[in-house]
Design a protein around this motif. Structure first.
Motif, PDB file in Angstrom:
ATOM      1  N   THR B  28      51.194  38.596  49.688  1.00 15.82           N
ATOM      2  CA  THR B  28      51.231  37.299  50.348  1.00 15.82           C
ATOM      3  C   THR B  28      49.999  36.490  49.975  1.00 15.82           C
ATOM      4  O   THR B  28      48.874  36.788  50.390  1.00 15.82           O
ATOM      5  CB  THR B  28      51.287  37.481  51.873  1.00 15.82           C
ATOM      6  N   LEU B  29      50.221  35.466  49.165  1.00 18.12           N
ATOM      7  CA  LEU B  29      49.106  34.655  48.660  1.00 18.12           C
ATOM      8  C   LEU B  29      48.254  34.088  49.787  1.00 18.12           C
ATOM      9  O   LEU B  29      47.030  33.995  49.676  1.00 18.12           O
ATOM     10  CB  LEU B  29      49.644  33.515  47.799  1.00 18.12           C
ATOM     11  N   SER B  30      48.892  33.743  50.892  1.00 20.06           N
ATOM     12  CA  SER B  30      48.192  33.055  51.979  1.00 20.06           C
ATOM     13  C   SER B  30      47.089  33.892  52.616  1.00 20.06           C
ATOM     14  O   SER B  30      46.266  33.367  53.357  1.00 20.06           O
ATOM     15  CB  SER B  30      49.183  32.625  53.055  1.00 20.06           C
ATOM     16  N   SER B  31      47.071  35.175  52.336  1.00 22.10           N
ATOM     17  CA  SER B  31      46.053  36.053  52.923  1.00 22.10           C
ATOM     18  C   SER B  31      44.772  36.128  52.100  1.00 22.10           C
ATOM     19  O   SER B  31      43.813  36.786  52.504  1.00 22.10           O
ATOM     20  CB  SER B  31      46.612  37.468  53.072  1.00 22.10           C
ATOM     21  N   TYR B  32      44.761  35.485  50.945  1.00 22.50           N
ATOM     22  CA  TYR B  32      43.666  35.691  50.012  1.00 22.50           C
ATOM     23  C   TYR B  32      43.025  34.405  49.516  1.00 22.50           C
ATOM     24  O   TYR B  32      43.696  33.385  49.353  1.00 22.50           O
ATOM     25  CB  TYR B  32      44.149  36.459  48.781  1.00 22.50           C
ATOM     26  N   THR B  33      41.726  34.498  49.225  1.00 22.67           N
ATOM     27  CA  THR B  33      41.061  33.487  48.417  1.00 22.67           C
ATOM     28  C   THR B  33      41.572  33.620  46.987  1.00 22.67           C
ATOM     29  O   THR B  33      41.794  34.727  46.504  1.00 22.67           O
ATOM     30  CB  THR B  33      39.543  33.714  48.447  1.00 22.67           C
ATOM     31  N   MET B  34      41.754  32.479  46.327  1.00 23.01           N
ATOM     32  CA  MET B  34      42.221  32.489  44.955  1.00 23.01           C
ATOM     33  C   MET B  34      41.241  31.735  44.064  1.00 23.01           C
ATOM     34  O   MET B  34      40.518  30.840  44.520  1.00 23.01           O
ATOM     35  CB  MET B  34      43.609  31.888  44.847  1.00 23.01           C
ATOM     36  N   ASN B  35      41.251  32.094  42.791  1.00 22.08           N
ATOM     37  CA  ASN B  35      40.221  31.605  41.878  1.00 22.08           C
ATOM     38  C   ASN B  35      40.788  31.331  40.491  1.00 22.08           C
ATOM     39  O   ASN B  35      41.816  31.898  40.116  1.00 22.08           O
ATOM     40  CB  ASN B  35      39.132  32.675  41.733  1.00 22.08           C
ATOM     41  N   GLY B  54      42.988  29.066  53.601  1.00 21.13           N
ATOM     42  CA  GLY B  54      43.447  27.867  54.313  1.00 21.13           C
ATOM     43  C   GLY B  54      43.060  26.567  53.648  1.00 21.13           C
ATOM     44  O   GLY B  54      43.239  25.499  54.242  1.00 21.13           O
ATOM     45  N   SER B  55      42.525  26.650  52.434  1.00 21.42           N
ATOM     46  CA  SER B  55      42.093  25.470  51.672  1.00 21.42           C
ATOM     47  C   SER B  55      40.946  24.711  52.330  1.00 21.42           C
ATOM     48  O   SER B  55      40.717  23.537  52.013  1.00 21.42           O
ATOM     49  CB  SER B  55      43.262  24.502  51.412  1.00 21.42           C
ATOM     50  N   SER B  56      40.239  25.368  53.249  1.00 11.03           N
ATOM     51  CA  SER B  56      39.126  24.693  53.922  1.00 11.03           C
ATOM     52  C   SER B  56      37.809  24.841  53.157  1.00 11.03           C
ATOM     53  O   SER B  56      36.864  24.087  53.383  1.00 11.03           O
ATOM     54  CB  SER B  56      38.957  25.238  55.344  1.00 11.03           C
ATOM     55  N   TYR B  57      37.749  25.835  52.270  1.00  9.35           N
ATOM     56  CA  TYR B  57      36.570  26.020  51.420  1.00  9.35           C
ATOM     57  C   TYR B  57      37.007  25.941  49.961  1.00  9.35           C
ATOM     58  O   TYR B  57      37.818  26.734  49.519  1.00  9.35           O
ATOM     59  CB  TYR B  57      35.917  27.393  51.672  1.00  9.35           C
ATOM     60  N   ILE B  58      36.472  24.970  49.259  1.00  8.21           N
ATOM     61  CA  ILE B  58      36.803  24.770  47.850  1.00  8.21           C
ATOM     62  C   ILE B  58      35.497  24.603  47.082  1.00  8.21           C
ATOM     63  O   ILE B  58      34.609  23.843  47.509  1.00  8.21           O
ATOM     64  CB  ILE B  58      37.715  23.538  47.660  1.00  8.21           C
ATOM     65  N   TYR B  59      35.388  25.304  45.980  1.00  6.37           N
ATOM     66  CA  TYR B  59      34.163  25.270  45.177  1.00  6.37           C
ATOM     67  C   TYR B  59      34.504  25.146  43.700  1.00  6.37           C
ATOM     68  O   TYR B  59      35.541  25.637  43.244  1.00  6.37           O
ATOM     69  CB  TYR B  59      33.342  26.544  45.406  1.00  6.37           C
ATOM     70  N   ILE B  70      41.412  22.154  42.324  1.00  9.73           N
ATOM     71  CA  ILE B  70      42.159  23.354  42.674  1.00  9.73           C
ATOM     72  C   ILE B  70      42.952  23.091  43.940  1.00  9.73           C
ATOM     73  O   ILE B  70      42.503  22.359  44.837  1.00  9.73           O
ATOM     74  CB  ILE B  70      41.198  24.559  42.854  1.00  9.73           C
ATOM     75  N   SER B  71      44.151  23.655  44.007  1.00 13.17           N
ATOM     76  CA  SER B  71      44.967  23.522  45.211  1.00 13.17           C
ATOM     77  C   SER B  71      45.904  24.722  45.292  1.00 13.17           C
ATOM     78  O   SER B  71      46.008  25.508  44.352  1.00 13.17           O
ATOM     79  CB  SER B  71      45.765  22.212  45.202  1.00 13.17           C
ATOM     80  N   ARG B  72      46.569  24.840  46.414  1.00 13.48           N
ATOM     81  CA  ARG B  72      47.499  25.954  46.599  1.00 13.48           C
ATOM     82  C   ARG B  72      48.645  25.536  47.479  1.00 13.48           C
ATOM     83  O   ARG B  72      48.504  24.609  48.297  1.00 13.48           O
ATOM     84  CB  ARG B  72      46.763  27.163  47.173  1.00 13.48           C
ATOM     85  N   ALA B  97      42.869  34.540  39.451  1.00 15.62           N
ATOM     86  CA  ALA B  97      42.354  35.816  39.944  1.00 15.62           C
ATOM     87  C   ALA B  97      42.298  35.809  41.468  1.00 15.62           C
ATOM     88  O   ALA B  97      41.899  34.811  42.086  1.00 15.62           O
ATOM     89  CB  ALA B  97      40.962  36.087  39.371  1.00 15.62           C
ATOM     90  N   ARG B  98      42.666  36.924  42.061  1.00 19.18           N
ATOM     91  CA  ARG B  98      42.613  37.067  43.517  1.00 19.18           C
ATOM     92  C   ARG B  98      41.206  37.474  43.932  1.00 19.18           C
ATOM     93  O   ARG B  98      40.588  38.338  43.292  1.00 19.18           O
ATOM     94  CB  ARG B  98      43.627  38.135  43.953  1.00 19.18           C
ATOM     95  N   GLY B  99      40.719  36.882  45.007  1.00 16.12           N
ATOM     96  CA  GLY B  99      39.380  37.176  45.467  1.00 16.12           C
ATOM     97  C   GLY B  99      39.352  38.061  46.695  1.00 16.12           C
ATOM     98  O   GLY B  99      40.205  37.943  47.580  1.00 16.12           O
ATOM     99  N   LEU B 100      38.383  38.947  46.743  1.00 16.44           N
ATOM    100  CA  LEU B 100      38.149  39.787  47.913  1.00 16.44           C
ATOM    101  C   LEU B 100      36.687  39.675  48.299  1.00 16.44           C
ATOM    102  O   LEU B 100      35.828  39.364  47.463  1.00 16.44           O
ATOM    103  CB  LEU B 100      38.476  41.256  47.608  1.00 16.44           C
ATOM    104  N   GLY B 101      36.400  39.989  49.562  1.00 18.45           N
ATOM    105  CA  GLY B 101      35.020  39.965  50.022  1.00 18.45           C
ATOM    106  C   GLY B 101      34.837  38.987  51.159  1.00 18.45           C
ATOM    107  O   GLY B 101      35.781  38.297  51.557  1.00 18.45           O
ATOM    108  N   ALA B 102      33.621  38.928  51.644  1.00 18.81           N
ATOM    109  CA  ALA B 102      33.299  37.999  52.728  1.00 18.81           C
ATOM    110  C   ALA B 102      33.408  36.556  52.225  1.00 18.81           C
ATOM    111  O   ALA B 102      33.333  36.317  51.015  1.00 18.81           O
ATOM    112  CB  ALA B 102      31.892  38.280  53.233  1.00 18.81           C
ATOM    113  N   THR B 103      33.567  35.629  53.159  1.00 23.18           N
ATOM    114  CA  THR B 103      33.727  34.220  52.775  1.00 23.18           C
ATOM    115  C   THR B 103      32.590  33.768  51.883  1.00 23.18           C
ATOM    116  O   THR B 103      31.421  33.855  52.245  1.00 23.18           O
ATOM    117  CB  THR B 103      33.777  33.338  54.035  1.00 23.18           C
ATOM    118  N   GLY B 104      32.955  33.302  50.707  1.00 20.33           N
ATOM    119  CA  GLY B 104      31.971  32.806  49.755  1.00 20.33           C
ATOM    120  C   GLY B 104      31.341  33.856  48.883  1.00 20.33           C
ATOM    121  O   GLY B 104      30.619  33.542  47.947  1.00 20.33           O
TER     122      GLY B 104
END
Lengths: 109, 121
Positions: B28-35, B54-59, B70-72, B97-104
């Motif tokens: 489920t893409l919605s559970s992950y940060t994407m890059n 949630g698209s609230s953090y974009i870098y 970037i968008s999703r 690429a799928r991201g894991l880890g703490a926010t940021g």
């Protein structure tokens, strides 16, 4: 920006031998360091995160160590499928600015 | 099967635009940060952009800031990269690429096979 360096650029190793790869950060990244393996024409594969935790499915011959600015990836006994390029990546910036090292190519001696 | 599949690459002239897509399956893409991470021909890896679940953090990296977006679409299990004002130095294979880890503080545990973008006249 945190600059990552890797040494050596190329490492020639015989199958069954031990390989030791180094990664250095220009400033401390704590343990927020990952290692990836990339074979020609393929996407990178995560090997190690948190400097020393093996990713799911990664063989025990791969191990990572270090913290701060100095890190090591060790392959205890090289198998034929391990000849590849290895990259380190830091993920300790805020705001996020992830940087990779230039890579170490491990080839057959 | 858990996988990411990129599409949308191709040949574009300098100053042109391109939109890359990444389709996720098996999770489920919605559970992950994407890059997005790119790799110029014969070169190393370069992080391009990240977006949290949630698209609230974009870098963005400095090299693409102001030109790439970037968008999703979590409902469609898809990630996108809109690339404008393209330059020759944007030529690369672009990986999703799928991201894991703490926010940021993300590392990348699942990668697609990439799509090649060539910027040339």
């Amino acid at each position: 920006e945190i600059v990552m360096t890797q040494s050596p650029a190329t490492l020639s190793v015989s199958p069954g031998e031990r390989a030791t790869l180094s990664c250095r950060a220009s400033q401390s990244v704590s343990s927020n360091l990952a290692w990836y393996q990339q074979k020609p024409g393929q996407a990178p594969r995560l090997l190690i995160y948190g400097a020393s935790t093996r990713a799911t499915g990664i063989p025990a011959r791969f191990s990572g160590s270090g913290s701060g600015t100095e890190f090591t990836l060790t392959i205890s006994s090289l198998q034929s499928e391990d000849f590849a390029v290895y990259y380190c990546q830091q993920y300790n910036n805020w705001p996020p600015l992830f940087t990779f090292g230039p890579g170490t190519k491990v080839d057959i001696k | 099967e858990v996988q990411l599949v990129e599409s949308g690459g191709g040949l574009v002239k300098p100053g042109g635009s391109l939109r890359l897509s990444c389709a996720a399956s098996g999770f489920t893409l919605s559970s992950y940060t994407m890059n997005w991470v790119r790799q110029a021909p014969g070169k190393g890896l370069e992080w391009v952009s990240s977006i949290n679940s949630g698209s609230s953090y974009i870098y963005y990296s400095d090299s693409v800031k102001g030109r790439f977006t970037i968008s999703r679409d979590n409902a469609k299990n898809s990630l996108f990269l809109q690339m404008n004002s393209l330059r020759a130095e944007d030529t690369a294979v672009y990986y999703c690429a799928r991201g894991l880890g703490a926010t940021g503080f993300w590392y990348f545990d699942l990668w697609g096979r990439g799509t090649l973008v060539t910027v040339s006249s």
